[in-house]
Design an enzyme around this catalytic site. Sequence first.
Site, mmCIF file in Angstrom:
data_model
loop_
_atom_site.group_PDB
_atom_site.id
_atom_site.type_symbol
_atom_site.label_atom_id
_atom_site.label_comp_id
_atom_site.label_asym_id
_atom_site.label_seq_id
_atom_site.Cartn_x
_atom_site.Cartn_y
_atom_site.Cartn_z
ATOM 1 N N GLU A 1 0.833 -1.216 0.000
ATOM 2 C CA GLU A 1 0.000 0.000 0.000
ATOM 3 C C GLU A 1 0.872 1.272 0.000
ATOM 4 O O GLU A 1 0.574 2.244 0.697
ATOM 5 C CB GLU A 1 -0.938 0.005 1.210
ATOM 6 C CG GLU A 1 -1.860 -1.197 1.244
ATOM 7 C CD GLU A 1 -2.858 -1.165 2.395
ATOM 8 O OE1 GLU A 1 -4.031 -1.524 2.172
ATOM 9 O OE2 GLU A 1 -2.470 -0.772 3.513
ATOM 10 N N CYS B 1 -11.422 0.066 7.142
ATOM 11 C CA CYS B 1 -10.930 1.375 7.578
ATOM 12 C C CYS B 1 -11.555 2.518 6.784
ATOM 13 O O CYS B 1 -11.792 3.603 7.331
ATOM 14 C CB CYS B 1 -9.405 1.428 7.465
ATOM 15 S SG CYS B 1 -8.752 0.967 5.848
#
Length: 641
Positions: free
Chosen positions: A308, A401
């Site tokens: 990421e 999230c």
Amino acid sequence: MPRSRSALPASGPVRLGPGAHAERRPASAVIETGFWRARQEINAHVSIPQGPELLESAGNLHNLRLAAGAIDGDFRGDYPFVDTDVYKWLEAAAWQLGRSPSDALADEVGRIVTLIAAAQQPDGYLNTWFQLVKDGRRYEDLRWGHELYCAGHLIQAAVAHHRATGGPELLDVAVKFADHLDSVFGPPGSGKPIDGIDGHPEVETALVELYRETGERRYLDLAGYFVDRHGHGLLGGEVYCQDRVPLREATNVEGHAVRQLYLLAAAADLATETGDTELRSVGERLWRAMTATKTHLTGGLGAHHAQEDFGDPYELPNERAYCETCAAIASIQWSWRMALLTGESCYSDLIERTLYNGFLAGVSLDGERWLYVNPLQVRDGHTDQGGDKSARRTRWFRCACCPPNVMRLLASMEHYLASTDGTGLQVHQYIAGRYGEGGITVRCETDYPWHGAIALTVEEAPTDRSWTLALRIPSWCHEFRVDCGSRAYDQTDAPLDDGWLRLEGTWSPGDRVVLELGLEPRLTVADPRVDSVRGCVAMERGPLVYCLEGVDHPAGGLDDIVLDATGPLGVKHRPDLLGGVTTIVAAGHRRGAADRGWWPYTPANADPAAEDGEAVELTAIPYYSWANRESGGMRVWLPTT
């Protein structure tokens, strides 16, 4: 009872301390109508109310009940940080209660706050994964455990709840947890048992905000300790965890995008509160390096699905772009802090670009489905079925999230619109509503971003002194006109200063300024070092990035389309499409197998055919609205004839 339309919220997620070393302070604002009001209404009436049900079905609330001893059973969830989804939802709900009180929502918040307080251990510690799965073995896995990350989101939720409702219940929990952390963590020689940092920054900026809320200096000092201990090998020198190099020595953003940006937001907070000029310089240096070399046209950040992370300078892929929704939110949070700290308009330029594109694409138009990643291209025939790293909207995620993160930003968005200083009021974002502070209130009426006319009327002002109404002229805007009643300007003679149009005078209630921003559609090219889009163009109009979707071009796929860059770009407002959008209409060609022959390569000096392939009319939609109809291809960057 609903908040009075005349009331402006007292404060938002960032409230500077009385001695802050910042050029600006957030002004109060309320969004009343228009584009963003519609998004807030969907957030308020669809997204946020669904939160408890989704948190229940995913097991987050179940885990808190287990930790509180209210039930028996096993921990549910795949990650040690599932508590944060509850805390981010609570923050969103708190800001929403501050905007529009609701007994039903307040009861839901109260129920969950009571549950959290019951799950907290006597010394202040709270993390259901470690309490239930790891037999209470705390801080043994700071790299992956996310204990301080969870604490940070709890603290931010508590600050929001206290500011929005005045209730002390969740703030008491947060203070107790922060006091525990302060007793455990500290540098060598401090007498504290652990010299350590969390693998996912977040607690740092939360501690600064808790200091601002309570006035307790220990929390600010603890935040500074955590920020400065990154990069000293406490997590094995892992770049993913922001531990390769001390922040003060960094020359570009790197590693996990969200972790890097949360850490930088904390650095900006610390520079603001302490006057640390070195940290301010770090923020300015890294922000410019990021925007120049690692930011997608949409404001999206993150090149790699693996880790990421940001990737290398100018590594900005399309189909494999990660551009996590949380990274867009973190970018907005950091840029707002830098805008307040420095007073420079460029930070709000990026906020605008990210809000309308990289951020807003993360939630569906109906508020019920989400994107974790936000690519700039989906090829024809793409068949994934959804999930965390999918190009298809998903109801919820294993790692959830992003959805509550979107909710909390939308619920507090008024906070990012305007600022104030000793000279007057600065309008950063053009959103229909009212902004004000210190005896000044200005109403903004606009249908932006669909139309460029922005009317600002002074409703309240001191009449015994001169003050400045400063309007940000977006960096994409090269033609504008402003009419102040007694004087008119355009881009050739307006008093511009660093992107700000500063209008000074002794204003009276009823005085009116009309700003007209040119919204002609435009073609954009990238720096030639961005090899993924070399020879391509993108379409933009105002703050909006546009894309093609396969559903609008049913005669064939998008992979064969070439844009005619010499043709005109038209606009068409479509109230029937995607909740009402303005589209861009352009000319293109569709190339088939016969056009290419059996070999796709030709000599560089060969004469290309002037009109290669079948002529087609292209309909481009705002990027934020893609993936709201049937599945299919999507492209932002288009090859040209």
